[in-house]
Scaffold this motif. Structure first.
Motif, PDB file in Angstrom:
ATOM      1  N   ALA A 259       3.453 -16.475  15.444  1.00 14.13           N
ATOM      2  CA  ALA A 259       2.808 -15.230  15.660  1.00 14.13           C
ATOM      3  C   ALA A 259       1.522 -15.308  16.371  1.00 14.13           C
ATOM      4  CB  ALA A 259       2.645 -14.642  14.311  1.00 14.13           C
ATOM      5  N   GLY A 260       0.735 -16.523  16.019  1.00 22.42           N
ATOM      6  CA  GLY A 260      -0.399 -17.026  16.890  1.00 22.42           C
ATOM      7  C   GLY A 260      -0.559 -17.004  18.322  1.00 22.42           C
ATOM      8  N   ARG A 261       0.866 -17.920  18.552  1.00 19.78           N
ATOM      9  CA  ARG A 261       1.015 -17.629  20.022  1.00 19.78           C
ATOM     10  C   ARG A 261       1.013 -16.381  20.761  1.00 19.78           C
ATOM     11  NH1 ARG A 261      -0.433 -21.634  23.436  1.00 19.78           N
ATOM     12  NH2 ARG A 261       0.139 -23.174  21.817  1.00 19.78           N
TER      13      ARG A 261
ATOM     14  N   LEU B 104      -6.961 -16.967  10.099  1.00 23.66           N
ATOM     15  CA  LEU B 104      -5.559 -17.322  10.350  1.00 23.66           C
ATOM     16  C   LEU B 104      -5.358 -18.677   9.286  1.00 23.66           C
ATOM     17  CD1 LEU B 104      -4.874 -17.347  14.131  1.00 23.66           C
ATOM     18  CD2 LEU B 104      -3.790 -16.038  12.562  1.00 23.66           C
ATOM     19  N   GLY B 105      -6.214 -19.544   9.303  1.00 26.59           N
ATOM     20  CA  GLY B 105      -5.843 -20.644   8.520  1.00 26.59           C
ATOM     21  C   GLY B 105      -5.930 -20.025   6.825  1.00 26.59           C
TER      22      GLY B 105
ATOM     23  N   THR C  84       6.554 -10.472  21.420  1.00 25.79           N
ATOM     24  CA  THR C  84       8.052 -10.821  20.847  1.00 25.79           C
ATOM     25  C   THR C  84       8.058 -11.966  19.809  1.00 25.79           C
ATOM     26  OG1 THR C  84       8.715 -10.606  23.261  1.00 25.79           O
ATOM     27  CG2 THR C  84      10.412 -11.612  21.627  1.00 25.79           C
ATOM     28  N   THR C  85       7.103 -12.880  20.073  1.00 24.83           N
ATOM     29  CA  THR C  85       7.059 -14.140  19.196  1.00 24.83           C
ATOM     30  C   THR C  85       6.331 -13.507  17.780  1.00 24.83           C
ATOM     31  OG1 THR C  85       4.997 -14.637  20.125  1.00 24.83           O
ATOM     32  CG2 THR C  85       6.988 -16.002  20.602  1.00 24.83           C
ATOM     33  N   ILE C  86       5.468 -12.311  17.909  1.00 18.06           N
ATOM     34  CA  ILE C  86       4.824 -11.828  16.876  1.00 18.06           C
ATOM     35  C   ILE C  86       6.011 -11.115  15.947  1.00 18.06           C
ATOM     36  CG2 ILE C  86       3.273 -10.517  15.880  1.00 18.06           C
ATOM     37  CD1 ILE C  86       1.510 -10.688  17.968  1.00 18.06           C
ATOM     38  N   ILE C  87       6.724 -10.341  16.490  1.00 19.41           N
ATOM     39  CA  ILE C  87       7.905  -9.778  15.712  1.00 19.41           C
ATOM     40  C   ILE C  87       8.825 -11.056  15.001  1.00 19.41           C
ATOM     41  CG2 ILE C  87       9.997  -8.106  15.935  1.00 19.41           C
ATOM     42  CD1 ILE C  87       8.450  -6.945  18.246  1.00 19.41           C
TER      43      ILE C  87
ATOM     44  N   THR D 211       5.637 -21.739   6.372  1.00 23.80           N
ATOM     45  CA  THR D 211       4.494 -20.630   6.773  1.00 23.80           C
ATOM     46  C   THR D 211       3.971 -21.013   8.049  1.00 23.80           C
ATOM     47  OG1 THR D 211       4.292 -20.784   4.202  1.00 23.80           O
ATOM     48  CG2 THR D 211       2.412 -19.823   5.469  1.00 23.80           C
ATOM     49  N   THR D 212       3.630 -22.024   8.242  1.00 25.02           N
ATOM     50  CA  THR D 212       2.771 -22.380   9.432  1.00 25.02           C
ATOM     51  C   THR D 212       3.527 -22.226  10.676  1.00 25.02           C
ATOM     52  OG1 THR D 212       3.092 -24.642   9.094  1.00 25.02           O
ATOM     53  CG2 THR D 212       1.179 -23.815   8.321  1.00 25.02           C
TER      54      THR D 212
END
Lengths: 350, 376
Positions: free
Chosen positions: B160-162, B135-136, A325-328, B153-154
Motif C-alpha cells: 500500500a505504501g508504494r 505509517l509506522g 492497484t497495489t493499495i487495493i 502486516t508490514t
C-alpha cells in the motif's frame, strides 16, 4: 459430542484454563474453511459486480485471458502453498523465474534442444530450492533469510548474464507451449481458448491437491505446520519433508518460468520483481494461515484468480489510477488477514 | 544464534587479552572481518583507496571513505529501526515503501509550495517524517492491538505504501528545488557529509534512549518471551507501537536522505528493496531474526558493510545490478559461520582434549560456550 464427554474428564487434571465447550466448538471444521469460502464469495462478487458495472466479464474470452495470463501465478501460488503450510516462506521465486527464463532464452537462441532447455529451466528452479532447503534444514538459517539469500543470488546471477531484454526467437518451439487452442468457437473473438500452459497449471494444481490431501507427504506437511516439534516426536520425516518442500517450490518456480517465457518470449534480469509477494498474497487470500498448518491448495488458486480478476476490473474501470492497484491489493490482503485473525482467535477460544 | 557472550570469569586474564577475547566473541565479529576484507580487496586494486584529501578552500573532506559514510547513512537509519523491530520478534518490510512515501511527500510539498527557504525545507521534512510516523503507527497498531503477524502486516503496508507514494505524485517522478533541503544530502559539517553526521547523532540518541534506560531490556524481554514479559509487568502494546513508529520515522529520514541528494523522488525506485538491505545489515550485525538480544553497534557495522560492498562492486567495474549476488554470498557465509553445525566444528578443533566432544551438534549438547536458546 465426544468433546462434551471428554472435556470434564481432562479439565480438572491440571490444565491451567479448562476450555468451556461453547456452541462454537461445533463450528470448528467450518471455521477453518471460512477464509477460503470468503475468497470464493469475493471472487463471485467481483464477477457479478464486474458484469453489472462494466459488462463482458462472464464470457469466454475474458475467462480464457484470465486463465492464460495468470497460469504462472497459479503455479507459483501452488508452490508457495506447500511452503507456507509448513510455516515457512519462499521469497526467491520471483528471482528464480528471472534467472531461469534468462538462461532458457539464451540457450534456446544458441540452438539448444528445446526439451533440454525446458528441463534445464525447471532444474535451475529445483537447484535454488534445494539450496534454500539445505540452508534452512542443516544450518538452522531462518526460511526468510535463506530464501532472501537465494533471491539475491538468483537476481545477481541473472544480472551477470544479461541486463538487457533477451528475446526468444519467433520460431522457437518453446513458444508453442502458448499456442492458443480454440475449444469453443464463439461469435467474433469471443472464443474459449486454452493454451498448453493453462493445462500445465491445471495438472500442477491437481497433482498438488492429491499430494496434499491424499498422501503421507501431504499429511506430514500439515503436521509440520501444526507443530514441528510434535511432528518430529511422532517420528514423521520432518527433515526430508522440509527439504522437499523447498525443492517443490523452486521446481514450480522453474516451471512458472517456462510458462511465462513461452507466453511473453522475453526474459530480463528484472523479470518477476515482486512476484513472490503476489504469490504470497494469493496464498493468504486463499485461506492458508501464514503460521502454517491450515489451508487449501484450491484456495490459493482462487486467491490467484482474485488478484488477476482485480487487475481486469481495474483496467476495465479506467477511473481508478493504475498507481492505486497495489493499495487495493494491500486492502484486500488486510481484509483477509483480519478474517484469518478472527478465525484463529475463535479457534483458540473453543 | 547470536546471543552476546556471557563473561567467562574462569581464568584470570590480562586486560588486553580479555579485551581481545571480548571483541572476538562479539556477535558482529564476522561483519568486521568482512568489512576489513572488502577494504583489503579495494586496497589491492588501488593502494590509495583509503586516502582522504582536504579541499583547501572549503575544508571539505573527500575520498572513498567519505563516499561510503555518505552512502551508509540511509541504510544505517533503516537498519537501526529494523534492529529494534526484529528484537521484538517482528519484522518491518515496509521501510522501503515508507522511504518512497517520505520522499514523495517532501518533494511534492516543496514542488507545490515553491518555497526555497530553510523554513520550507524544515516544513517539508517534518511533514514527510510525520506521515512516515503515521505509517509506522499503523503497523504498530495492527501488530500489537489487532494481533496480526508482523510479516504480513508490514507486507501490506509495503504494497500500500508504494501505491500511496505513486498516488501522491500521480505516478510521476517529482522534483523540487530547495537549496537547504539539498544541503542535507550534499552539504558538509566540519568536512563530514551532513547525512552521516545527522545519522550518527540519531544513532547515538537511539542508543542512549535504548541502552541507558530500561527500554532496551523491555524490548529484549518481549522478543525473548512475550508471555513472560507480560507477566513481569511489561506492557507490550505500548512498546510494540513505539518500536514500529520509530522504525517508520527512521525510514522517513532515510527517504529524505536518499531523495535530497538528487532532489527527485523516483516513486518506483526510491527505497526499492531497501528493506532487504536493512534486514541484511541487522543479520550481518549479529542480531537474530528470532528476536531477543540485539546489537545496535552490529547493525551500524552491517550498514557500513553494505555501503562498502555497494561501492566496491562499482569500483571493481562489476555491473551494479549484479550486487545482489555478492550480498547473497555475504549472507550465506555469515549465516553459515553463525550456525551451530559450523561452530561446533570450530569448537572441536579449538578444544580437542575436551572429553566426549560430540561429533554431531546435538541440540541437547551441554558443552556450549555460548548461551543459546535451543530452537528446533
Amino acid at each position: 459430542m465426544s468433546t462434551l464427554i471428554e472435556r470434564p474428564l481432562s479439565g480438572p487434571s491440571g490444565s491451567p484454563a479448562p476450555a468451556r465447550p461453547t456452541p462454537l466448538s461445533r463450528l470448528k471444521p467450518k471455521l477453518e474453511t471460512l477464509p477460503t469460502l470468503a475468497a470464493v464469495v469475493i471472487f463471485i462478487g467481483m464477477i457479478v459486480y464486474g458484469e453489472i458495472a462494466y459488462g463482458r466479464i462472464v464470457q469466454f474470452s475474458t475467462v480464457s485471458n484470465l486463465l492464460i495470463n495468470n497460469s504462472y501465478l497459479i503455479i507459483l501460488a501452488v508452490g508457495l502453498t506447500f511452503v507456507i503450510l509448513t510455516g515457512g516462506v519462499d521469497l526467491s521465486v520471483g528471482a528464480v523465474i528471472a534467472i531461469s527464463s534468462l538462461v532458457g532464452v539464451m540457450l534456446a537462441n544458441q540452438g539448444w534442444n528445446p526439451i533440454a532447455v525446458v528441463v534445464l529451466m525447471i532444474l535451475i528452479g529445483s537447484a535454488f530450492g534445494l539450496a534454500s532447503g539445505i540452508l534452512i534444514q542443516f544450518f538452522n538459517v531462518q526460511p526468510f533469510i535463506a530464501t532472501l539469500a537465494m533471491m539475491f543470488l538468483a537476481r545477481g546471477l541473472a544480472a551477470m548474464l544479461s541486463t538487457t531484454p533477451e528475446r526468444l526467437a519467433d520460431d522457437s518451439p518453446i513458444r508453442s507451449l502458448s499456442t492458443e487452442w480454440k475449444v469453443i468457437d464463439g461469435p467474433k473473438i469471443n472464443d474459449l481458448v486454452i493454451t498448453p500452459t493453462v493445462l500445465i497449471a491445471a495438472v500442477v494444481v491437481i497433482v498438488a491437491f492429491v499430494v496434499l490431501h491424499r498422501t503421507r507427504l501431504g499429511r506430514t506437511v500439515y503436521a509440520i505446520g501444526g507443530s514441528e516439534q510434535s511432528a518430529l516426536l511422532m517420528g514423521l520425516p520432518v527433515v526430508r519433508t522440509k527439504l522437499l518442500i523447498y525443492v517443490i517450490s523452486g521446481t514450480l518456480a522453474g516451471l512458472a518460468a517456462v510458462v511465462y517465457t513461452s507466453k511473453l518470449g522475453i526474459a530480463q534480469n528484472i523479470t518477476g520483481v515482486g512476484w513472490e509477494l503476489d504469490a504470497i498474497a494469493a496464498v493468504i487470500i486463499g485461506g492458508t494461515l501464514l503460521t502454517g498448518g491450515a489451508g487449501f491448495v484450491l484456495g490459493s488458486v482462487v486467491g490467484a484468480l482474485v488478484l488477476g480478476l482485480m487487475n481486469v476490473l481495474i483496467t476495465r474501470d479506467g477511473s481508478i489510477p493504475p498507481e492505486a492497484t497495489t493499495i487495493i491489493t494491500g486492502g484486500i490482503l488486510l481484509v483477509f488477514v483480519l478474517l484469518q485473525r478472527l478465525v484463529v482467535s475463535r479457534k483458540r477460544k473453543t | 544464534m547470536s546471543a552476546p557472550t556471557p563473561p567467562r570469569a574462569s581464568i584470570p586474564r590480562s586486560g588486553a587479552r580479555q579485551f581481545a577475547v571480548s571483541v572476538v566473541r562479539q556477535p558482529y565479529i564476522w561483519a568486521v572481518v568482512a568489512l576489513l576484507l572488502l577494504i583489503v580487496i579495494n586496497l589491492i586494486k588501488d593502494p590509495g583507496y583509503l586516502g582522504i584529501s582536504v579541499n583547501a578552500t572549503t575544508g571539505n573532506l573527500s575520498g572513498n571513505v567519505i563516499d561510503i559514510l555518505r552512502a551508509s547513512a540511509p541504510i544505517m537509519m533503516i537498519a537501526i529501526g529494523m534492529t529494534l523491530v526484529i528484537a521484538t520478534r517482528g519484522i518491518d518490510l515496509s521501510v522501503g515503501s515508507v522511504m518512497a512515501v517520505s520522499g514523495a511527500v517532501s518533494m511534492e510539498f516543496m514542488n507545490s509550495s515553491g518555497d526555497g527557504s530553510v523554513g520550507g525545507a524544515i516544513l517539508a521534512a517534518a511533514f514527510a517524517i510525520g506521515i512516515s510516523a503515521v505509517l509506522g503507527a499503523v503497523n504498530g497498531v495492527l501488530v500489537s492491538i489487532v494481533g496480526l503477524q508482523p510479516f504480513i502486516t508490514t507486507l501490506i503496508t509495503m504494497l500500500a505504501g508504494r501505491g500511496l507514494a505513486k498516488v501522491i505524485t500521480s505516478g510521476q517522478n517529482t522534483s523540487a528545488s530547495n537549496e537547504p533541503f539539498r544541503w542535507i544530502a550534499n552539504g558538509t559539517v566540519f568536512g563530514f557529509p551532513v547525512v552521516f553526521v545527522i545519522g550518527a547523532v540519531i544513532v547515538a540518541i537511539v542508543a542512549v534512549l535504548i541502552r541507558r534506560t530500561a527500554l532496551g531490556l523491555m524490548i529484549e524481554s518481549i522478543g525473548i518471551n512475550p508471555k513472560a514479559a507480560r507477566m513481569a509487568g511489561i506492557r507490550p502494546i505500548g512498546i510494540l507501537i513505539s518500536v514500529y513508529i520509530v522504525s517508520g520515522i527512521l525510514a522517513g529520514i532515510a527517504g529524505i536522505f536518499s531523495t535530497a541528494s538528487v532532489m527527485t523522488v523516483e516513486v518506483a525506485k526510491t527505497g526499492l528493496s531497501a528493506e532487504m538491505d536493512a534486514i541484511l545489515a541487522v543479520v550481518i550485525g549479529g542480531t537474530s531474526l528470532a528476536g531477543g538480544k540485539f546489537s545496535l553497534t552490529g547493525s551500524v557495522i552491517g550498514a557500513l558493510l553494505i555501503a562498502t560492498l555497494d561501492k566496491t562492486i562499482v569500483f571493481l567495474a562489476i555491473p551494479s545490478s549484479a550486487t545482489p549476488a555478492f550480498k547473497a554470498l555475504v549472507i550465506v557465509v555469515i549465516c553459515l559461520l553463525q550456525s551451530r553445525r559450523v561452530r561446533a566444528l570450530f569448537n572441536q578443533r579449538r578444544a580437542p582434549r575436551t572429553p566426549s566432544a560430540p561429533t554431531a551438534p546435538a541440540p541437547t549438547a551441554p558443552r556450549t560456550t555460548r548461551k543459546e536458546t535451543v530452537s528446533a
